[in-house]
Design a protein around this motif. Structure first.
Motif, PDB file in Angstrom:
ATOM      1  N   HIS A  12      40.808  36.041  36.716  1.00  0.00           N
ATOM      2  CA  HIS A  12      39.479  36.653  36.793  1.00  0.00           C
ATOM      3  C   HIS A  12      39.334  37.424  38.104  1.00  0.00           C
ATOM      4  O   HIS A  12      38.500  37.105  38.945  1.00  0.00           O
ATOM      5  CB  HIS A  12      38.411  35.578  36.640  1.00  0.00           C
ATOM      6  N   GLU A  14      40.300  41.550  40.046  1.00  0.00           N
ATOM      7  CA  GLU A  14      40.764  42.924  39.889  1.00  0.00           C
ATOM      8  C   GLU A  14      41.958  43.161  40.800  1.00  0.00           C
ATOM      9  O   GLU A  14      42.031  42.636  41.915  1.00  0.00           O
ATOM     10  CB  GLU A  14      39.653  43.922  40.224  1.00  0.00           C
ATOM     11  N   PRO A  19      40.822  45.268  36.100  1.00  0.00           N
ATOM     12  CA  PRO A  19      40.953  43.866  35.717  1.00  0.00           C
ATOM     13  C   PRO A  19      42.432  43.509  35.533  1.00  0.00           C
ATOM     14  O   PRO A  19      43.194  44.263  34.935  1.00  0.00           O
ATOM     15  CB  PRO A  19      40.198  43.790  34.383  1.00  0.00           C
TER      16      PRO A  19
END
Length: 406
Positions: A12, A14, A19
């Motif tokens: 979770h 970036e 992402p």
């Protein structure tokens, strides 16, 4: 399987403004919250050495450590925990068999048989055994897609074949070898079989009794567990005959000034303070995998691999290596005119993590006619969206290098 992604905190985030899409599980898998918490609980609540102490923390640590061994036994369907030896990983497990079993038994005229597609950790130990004992190292011939023809397997194995060491699933081609049938052939000739299960145990149900393998090696970190710990399964009768190769505390029974005796299985192979936290984390990983179900995991990973092959094959200029059917977990490929490291670099800029290089399989790379390849590998936290991101990333790679060299 999409719901399981929430259990992996590292996913979770970036990377480079995108992402993260993690497609490198064949190298190491990510860890779910229950595994991370099991490690934290040990270090916060009952960090202690095992076996030696009678105090409360030592007893609790021993129970958790040996409880993890029982979980491994159940997971691979071994007969007894005596057959489960904790090691530093697949590499150490294979080297233990090579050093303790093979070096003391092989002689000139004996044969060791492996495949040209083996990971270096299941190739180099056998090269060294052959050099030190005078045994002959032989190779099963591969079919054009990297699979094995059982008729040729039968032709290769002879009464002189003492050891067959073979991967269950190729870390490059995703090939799933017919281990049960190969084991039958090996045993008909009086040999033993060692299976590198690093890429199979995390992805499918493995029953060592059904397969009738003599040794199985695998690693925790490829099956959601911690790094630094792995497992050697060995049939009890074979392990009983083998001598330890590491000596010191934990593995001894009685010590005199000029001689010593060893503990019983499996502890005679676990000299020194063992990898306590790692074993506990591995046990938690097994609990997590079993809560999902290995049949469901295998179906998911096979389906995702097939989907990736189908979508990548529709992109012009991409070469996919390995069989079209019956492959597991990995898709290895090259983009025409672009070095795999450059492919991986562009994909990383898009937040997509893949592996590039020879994947510890240099002989296989030469067999493929490639200096290196790119590899995407999948696990329970991947889905179709990740495949779509990979395809878009490869299209962007082609566009970028097409413009550079235009």
């Amino acid at each position: 399987m999409k719901s399981y992604k929430k259990d992996f905190p590292i996913l979770h985030q970036e990377v480079n403004g995108h992402p993260l899409v993690y497609l490198d599980s064949a190298a190491t898998s990510q860890k779910p919250i229950p595994v991370i918490e099991a490690l934290e609980d040990y270090y916060k609540g009952y960090n202690s050495n095992v076996h030696r102490g009678v105090h409360t923390l030592g007893s609790k640590a021993t129970d958790a450590y040996e409880g993890a061994r029982e979980k491994v036994r159940r997971f691979i369907h071994a007969r007894s925990t005596k057959e489960i030896v904790f090691t530093r990983g697949t590499t150490t497990a294979i080297n233990l068999v090579a050093s303790s079993y093979a070096r003391t038994r092989l002689a000139p005229g004996d044969e060791i048989v492996i495949t040209p597609s083996e990971h270096h950790s299941n190739l180099i130990p056998w090269q060294q055994v052959a050099k030190s004992t005078g045994a002959t190292l032989k190779y099963f011939p591969l079919e054009a897609d990297g699979t094995l023809d059982l008729a040729k397997v039968k032709e290769t194995i002879t009464p002189n074949t003492k050891i067959v060491a073979i991967q269950h699933v190729s870390n490059v081609l995703g090939t799933v070898h017919p281990i049960k049938e190969i084991a039958q052939i090996v045993h008909q000739h009086g040999g033993v079989i060692l299976v590198d299960g690093a890429q199979s145990v995390p992805h499918m149900k493995v029953d060592v009794q059904d397969l009738d393998v003599d040794f199985l090696a695998f690693s925790s970190h490829k099956m959601l567990g911690p790094t630094g710990i792995g497992v050697l399964y060995g049939k009890e009768a074979l392990l009983d005959e083998m001598e330890p190769i590491e000596f010191g505390g934990e593995m001894i029974d009685h010590v005199d000034l000029y001689d010593s005796t060893w503990k019983e299985l499996p502890w005679k192979f676990e000299g020194g303070t063992p990898i306590i936290a790692g074993a506990i984390g591995l046990g938690a990983a097994i609990d997590y995998l079993e809560s999902i179900g290995m049949d469901q995991i295998e179906a998911h990973d096979r389906a995702l691999t097939k989907l990736a092959c189908e979508k990548l094959s529709q992109v012009e200029g991409i070469t996919i290596y390995g069989p079209k059917e019956n492959r597991m977990g990995v898709v290895t490929f090259n983009v025409d005119g672009v070095h795999p490291h450059d492919v991986a670099t562009v994909l990383d800029a898009e937040g997509i993590a893949v592996r590039a290089g020879h994947h510890c399989c240099q002989p296989l790379m030469r067999w493929l006619g490639a200096t290196a390849t790119a590899r995407a590998s999948f696990y329970i936290y991947n889905d179709e969206e990740d495949i779509d991101r990979l395809v878009k990333g490869l299209q962007k790679t082609k566009e970028y290098f097409g413009n550079v060299f235009r």
